[in-house]
Structure formats: structure tokens, C-alpha cells
Design an enzyme around this catalytic site. Structure first.
Site, PDB file in Angstrom:
ATOM      1  N   HIS A 127      -1.160  92.438  64.774  1.00 13.49           N
ATOM      2  CA  HIS A 127      -1.647  93.786  65.104  1.00 13.49           C
ATOM      3  C   HIS A 127      -0.873  94.285  66.315  1.00 13.49           C
ATOM      4  O   HIS A 127      -0.335  93.496  67.096  1.00 13.49           O
ATOM      5  CB  HIS A 127      -3.142  93.768  65.422  1.00 13.49           C
ATOM      6  CG  HIS A 127      -4.004  93.306  64.283  1.00 13.49           C
ATOM      7  ND1 HIS A 127      -4.365  94.130  63.251  1.00 13.49           N
ATOM      8  CD2 HIS A 127      -4.565  92.093  64.015  1.00 13.49           C
ATOM      9  CE1 HIS A 127      -5.116  93.456  62.394  1.00 13.49           C
ATOM     10  NE2 HIS A 127      -5.252  92.221  62.831  1.00 13.49           N
ATOM     11  N   ARG A 180       7.517  73.920  76.966  1.00 10.88           N
ATOM     12  CA  ARG A 180       8.629  73.751  77.901  1.00 10.88           C
ATOM     13  C   ARG A 180       9.304  72.405  77.621  1.00 10.88           C
ATOM     14  O   ARG A 180       8.680  71.481  77.089  1.00 10.88           O
ATOM     15  CB  ARG A 180       8.131  73.802  79.345  1.00 10.88           C
ATOM     16  CG  ARG A 180       7.148  72.706  79.688  1.00 10.88           C
ATOM     17  CD  ARG A 180       6.553  72.887  81.075  1.00 10.88           C
ATOM     18  NE  ARG A 180       5.694  71.777  81.455  1.00 10.88           N
ATOM     19  CZ  ARG A 180       4.448  71.601  81.042  1.00 10.88           C
ATOM     20  NH1 ARG A 180       3.904  72.480  80.210  1.00 10.88           N
ATOM     21  NH2 ARG A 180       3.741  70.557  81.431  1.00 10.88           N
ATOM     22  N   LYS A 234       9.618  80.744  73.070  1.00 11.19           N
ATOM     23  CA  LYS A 234      11.035  80.931  73.375  1.00 11.19           C
ATOM     24  C   LYS A 234      11.868  79.963  72.555  1.00 11.19           C
ATOM     25  O   LYS A 234      11.359  78.969  72.040  1.00 11.19           O
ATOM     26  CB  LYS A 234      11.301  80.699  74.871  1.00 11.19           C
ATOM     27  CG  LYS A 234      10.639  81.714  75.786  1.00 11.19           C
ATOM     28  CD  LYS A 234      10.994  81.436  77.245  1.00 11.19           C
ATOM     29  CE  LYS A 234      10.352  82.454  78.171  1.00 11.19           C
ATOM     30  NZ  LYS A 234      10.682  82.184  79.599  1.00 11.19           N
TER      31      LYS A 234
END
Length: 212
Positions: free
Chosen positions: A134, A200, A186
Site C-alpha cells: 500500500h 547487517r 539493502k
């Protein structure tokens, strides 16, 4: 037990029964996949019934050879709480999965594009989704605007642990390991071990580590 009379015959009979059971299941699995717009290929191993959802003109799900999908807890040490769900949702959306991929009770959704390389393992409860679902702004949700999407690419030989989440726009390099419960927002370099929220780097994958 191997020295008991008839053991060899019992073993052979059991192996034959497993083979007959597998062959008998193939037509059912073929029909199930075909009814959802996916072609069953030789060497697939389906425990339970995965859900393939293809919605939109040009949308498609393409899966390579020797695909394993566990939608039941059989063969999975920690169990699964949902079937495998693979979704191509929207115009020209596509999920492309390579050869020798194994998944357990996970959900893979592409509103644009999700590509998964060869020999990838995906643990139970994992969510891979290339969209926010959304709009992030309240006004955008009220106006029913489309959500932001960005393609996901997962390289060869990646291992994604149970209940991890891989979000839109991420590229995971070949041989990387995503720890259980990690949230990947990421890119991950090849051969890197990641964990946590947000994920990480925790280390690098050792090639053929020695037992200690």
C-alpha cells in the site's frame, strides 16, 4: 534388523511402494499446477499443494527443474504453518525461479519482478515481496494509489533462513546467507552472512569449512 529373514525383500518392497506412490501422485500434481497456470516439470517434489496465484495480463510464474516445495511439515524439521504461496500480481508481473530450488512454507510475491537463481534454499515462513503493498502516506491509501514496487534479485546458491523478510529493490549476491528472522532492506554482497533487523553483515561464508 538387517539379518532378519526377508529383510532384503521387505526393503525392496518398500522402495517399490514409494516409487508407485510417487508415480500415482504425478497426474494429480500436474493437474493441480496446470489449473493454476504453472507447468509441472520433471523432477519436481511437492509436499502438499503450493498455491500459484497469477493475476493480470502478461503475469507469469516460471520455475526450473527439480523444484522442491514443502507446504506440509513432512521433511521439515521445524515444521511449516502455511503452504508455499507464489504470486505474480499485476500486469506483466513475473516470478522466475531457477533449477534445484527448495522452499518451505514461504510466500513469494511479485508485483513487478522477483528473480531467484539456481540452488537457492528458502526457509519456512520467509516473505519475499517486491512491493510496499500500500502507499506509505495516509492520503495515498485513501486515494487508493498504487504502492511503490522495485524488483528483487536473488543470486545462485543463496540460503535464506526461516521467517526472514526480503523487501523491495533488494539484490542478494551469489552464495550469501540470510539469518533466520532477518529483515533485508539493502543489497547483500556475494558470500556475505547477514542477520538482524535491519539485516547487517555478520561475517563471510567459508568454503568447505573443516570440522572442529
Amino acid at each position: 534388523m538387517r539379518n532378519l529373514p526377508g529383510y532384503a525383500l521387505l526393503k525392496t518392497s518398500y522402495a517399490l511402494w514409494l516409487r508407485v506412490k510417487y508415480l500415482a501422485s504425478v497426474p494429480v500434481q500436474w493437474y493441480w499446477c496446470a489449473s493454476q497456470g504453472v507447468r509441472l516439470r520433471a523432477g519436481w517434489c511437492l509436499s502438499g499443494r503450493p498455491l500459484f496465484r497469477i493475476r493480470g495480463r502478461g503475469a507469469r510464474v516460471s520455475i526450473g527443474e527439480r523444484f522442491t516445495a514443502r507446504s506440509k511439515s513432512d521433511g521439515n524439521a521445524i515444521g511449516v504453518f502455511q503452504p508455499v504461496i507464489i504470486t505474480a500480481w499485476g500486469k506483466d508481473a513475473e516470478v522466475i525461479i531457477g533449477d534445484d530450488v527448495g522452499v518451505s512454507g514461504c510466500s513469494i510475491t511479485a508485483c513487478e519482478r522477483v528473480v531467484i537463481g539456481d540452488r537457492v534454499l528458502i526457509g519456512a515462513g520467509t516473505l519475499i515481496i517486491d512491493t510496499d503493498g500500500h502507499p506509505l502516506s495516509p492520503m495515498g491509501r485513501v486515494a487508493k494509489l498504487p504502492a511503490t514496487t522495485a524488483p528483487i534479485e536473488i543470486g545462485h546458491d543463496v540460503f535464506i533462513g526461516a521467517r526472514a523478510i526480503v523487501l523491495k529493490g533488494v539484490k542478494i549476491g551469489a552464495g550469501a546467507v540470510v539469518g533466520a528472522g532477518a529483515v533485508v532492506v539493502k543489497d547483500i554482497a556475494a558470500g556475505t552472512i547477514v542477520g538482524g533487523n535491519p539485516a547487517r553483515p555478520l561475517g563471510i561464508v567459508m568454503e568447505n569449512p573443516k570440522n572442529v
